[in-house]
Write a protein that holds these residues in place. Structure first.
Motif, PDB file in Angstrom:
ATOM      1  N   SER A  45      44.678 -57.689  -0.025  1.00  0.00           N
ATOM      2  CA  SER A  45      44.860 -58.826   0.880  1.00  0.00           C
ATOM      3  C   SER A  45      43.558 -59.320   1.495  1.00  0.00           C
ATOM      4  O   SER A  45      43.480 -60.481   1.921  1.00  0.00           O
ATOM      5  N   ILE A  46      42.533 -58.462   1.576  1.00  0.00           N
ATOM      6  CA  ILE A  46      41.289 -58.914   2.204  1.00  0.00           C
ATOM      7  C   ILE A  46      40.435 -59.747   1.248  1.00  0.00           C
ATOM      8  O   ILE A  46      39.456 -60.368   1.670  1.00  0.00           O
ATOM      9  N   ASP A  63      45.945 -66.960   2.832  1.00  0.00           N
ATOM     10  CA  ASP A  63      46.255 -65.584   3.192  1.00  0.00           C
ATOM     11  C   ASP A  63      47.584 -65.173   2.562  1.00  0.00           C
ATOM     12  O   ASP A  63      48.546 -65.938   2.543  1.00  0.00           O
ATOM     13  N   SER A  97      48.081 -53.429  -0.805  1.00  0.00           N
ATOM     14  CA  SER A  97      47.418 -52.942   0.400  1.00  0.00           C
ATOM     15  C   SER A  97      46.278 -53.896   0.746  1.00  0.00           C
ATOM     16  O   SER A  97      46.140 -54.964   0.158  1.00  0.00           O
ATOM     17  N   PHE A  98      45.451 -53.502   1.691  1.00  0.00           N
ATOM     18  CA  PHE A  98      44.297 -54.327   2.039  1.00  0.00           C
ATOM     19  C   PHE A  98      43.352 -54.500   0.854  1.00  0.00           C
ATOM     20  O   PHE A  98      42.737 -55.554   0.706  1.00  0.00           O
ATOM     21  N   THR A  99      43.252 -53.486  -0.007  1.00  0.00           N
ATOM     22  CA  THR A  99      42.217 -53.504  -1.047  1.00  0.00           C
ATOM     23  C   THR A  99      42.728 -53.323  -2.464  1.00  0.00           C
ATOM     24  O   THR A  99      41.939 -53.429  -3.410  1.00  0.00           O
ATOM     25  N   MET A 168      41.228 -58.552   7.440  1.00  0.00           N
ATOM     26  CA  MET A 168      42.158 -57.472   7.766  1.00  0.00           C
ATOM     27  C   MET A 168      43.059 -57.801   8.944  1.00  0.00           C
ATOM     28  O   MET A 168      44.105 -57.167   9.114  1.00  0.00           O
ATOM     29  N   ILE A 172      49.267 -58.379   5.530  1.00  0.00           N
ATOM     30  CA  ILE A 172      49.078 -58.330   4.080  1.00  0.00           C
ATOM     31  C   ILE A 172      49.900 -59.405   3.377  1.00  0.00           C
ATOM     32  O   ILE A 172      49.458 -59.988   2.373  1.00  0.00           O
ATOM     33  N   GLN A 318      38.795 -47.270   3.778  1.00  0.00           N
ATOM     34  CA  GLN A 318      39.068 -48.215   2.714  1.00  0.00           C
ATOM     35  C   GLN A 318      37.780 -48.976   2.403  1.00  0.00           C
ATOM     36  O   GLN A 318      36.766 -48.803   3.079  1.00  0.00           O
TER      37      GLN A 318
END
Length: 429
Positions: A45-46, A63, A97-99, A168, A172, A318
């Motif tokens: 998501s980032i 986003d 996830s974030f990554t 962040m 997400i 992360q």
């Protein structure tokens, strides 16, 4: 195959990078009946600002696009991948996830067929404006559901305070407004940039012959054509300074008791490779010593009714971030914050005071990892890809066994002086 044995654990893992760049990690488990496969792209998501594969300048995408893409990957022109897995007796899922974004299945039979389904549906995108617009309503409902979840709001509220200027701080899944802007062309741009085999890994854990499994994977991949490898260019964007971390936020929601989430963001540089894994494990043990349910701090606050069984903590590393959280429900929110602040303000002294508990806490952590080795899902889901040089859960256990108390002190001395803290409080309406 590059094979590594772990004699003490009676385990092994084999790693192969295919000609197209796909990294394959095979962990056979003799005597197990189930096999679990996890295909992951280093895209989360980032990563919403990047240079598309077509070479145009960096683009800021809406986003939630990585999560949206995950949802849409299962749907094809004439079928749904979920249905195919069902026909062959497998359970399947995916998560973002974030990554990272991962796709998975678990099965006790028809392993070859299910493996092909996984590889084929992840490597065959199909998006139209009509199907994309239909999905917006579905994901919009999911977002609204989490908007009403106090636990989710507490977590992302804490994250937002720690990372106020960075991707962040966005959920997400994005927002209802942001996903409304996503188009089929956006999804293809993200897919073509991040879903190249060279940016992906496939881990298979369970009952299989490694040579036969690798043959199946190579046969599947050799039948496909992929574009040349192009370096991925991500733009992280603005990074908050320590002074920009939001110290405190209070919200009122429909909860019966106050919820408090204290976040601690590290501003130090995490080492790479095996050193990064050691740093992460050492700081996780620091928080175990300070807050696990046998610690003096926990017992003292529990006896004073400041914390209860809802109390918990976590430390995460992360890509581009590392932070801890200490959270719980309490009827004494002011005392909760004051008591935790007193501990965190003097964390290094508190650590020395708890040194006699180190061996016990370390053994407990080792026990948890050994228990996880008996779970195919835990082995695969705990794999962090490029974050720690491709370390598996077996490598993590080996590092953990070598950690000494002075390693905890060294990690704390680097992390704490540069860290910043936030308090996110949810009170009853």
């Amino acid at each position: 195959m590059n094979k590594k044995d772990y004699p003490k654990l009676e385990e092994s893992r084999s790693v192969t990078t295919l000609a197209n760049g796909l990294k394959v990690i095979l962990i056979p488990k003799a005597g197990f009946h189930k096999t679990y496969a996890l295909m992951t792209t280093d895209y989360g998501s980032i990563d919403n600002t990047f240079v598309p594969r077509d070479g145009q300048p960096a683009v800021r995408y809406p986003d939630g696009i990585a999560h949206f893409l995950e949802h849409k990957m299962f749907e094809k022109a004439d079928h749904d991948a979920f249905d195919l897995f069902g026909e062959y007796g497998a359970s399947s899922n995916a998560f973002t996830s974030f990554t990272q974004t991962s796709y998975l299945f678990a099965t006790t039979n028809h392993l070859h067929e299910n493996l092909d389904i996984l590889l084929d549906f992840v490597q065959d995108p199909y998006f139209t404006e009509a199907t994309v617009n239909k999905e917006k309503g579905i994901i919009g409902q999911e977002i609204q559901m989490y908007d009403d979840d106090p636990g989710w709001q507490s977590y992302f509220g804490m994250i937002g305070n720690l990372y106020p200027k960075e991707p962040m701080h966005i959920d997400i899944a994005g927002t209802v407004d942001s996903i409304a802007k996503i188009t089929a062309d956006d999804l293809y741009a993200a897919y073509n940039t991040f879903y190249h085999p060279s940016n992906m890994s496939l881990m298979v854990v369970g009952q299989f012959d490694p040579d036969e499994m690798l043959g199946w994977i190579e046969s599947n991949q050799n039948a496909k054509t992929f574009p040349p490898v192009v370096p991925i260019e991500r733009e992280r964007g603005p990074v908050a300074t320590p002074d920009e971390v939001v110290a405190e936020t209070t919200r009122h929601l429909s909860v019966s008791r106050p919820k408090i989430n204290i976040g601690i963001r590290g501003f130090d540089d995490v080492p790479t490779g095996a050193d990064g894994l050691k740093y992460s494990l050492a700081l996780s043990l620091v928080f175990d010593l300070l807050f696990n349910d046998t610690s003096d701090n926990y017992l003292r606050l529990y006896d004073a009714n400041i914390i209860d069984d809802s109390f918990g903590y976590d430390f995460q590393v992360q890509r581009d971030s590392h932070f801890a959280q200490v959270a719980g429900d309490t009827d004494q929110p002011d005392q909760f914050v004051a008591a935790l602040a007193a501990i965190l303000d003097h964390a290094e002294d508190q650590l020395v005071a708890a040194q006699d508990q180190f061996d016990l806490v370390k053994r407990e952590a080792i026990g948890r990892l050994i228990g996880a080795i008996n779970s195919e899902e835990a082995i695969a889901n705990q794999y962090d890809g490029p974050l720690f040089g491709g370390a598996t859960i077996f490598d993590e256990l080996a590092v953990l066994q070598q950690i000494e108390f002075r390693d905890l002190q060294a990690a704390a001395q680097v992390f704490w002086p540069q860290s910043r803290r936030t308090v996110y409080t949810i009170l009853p309406e």
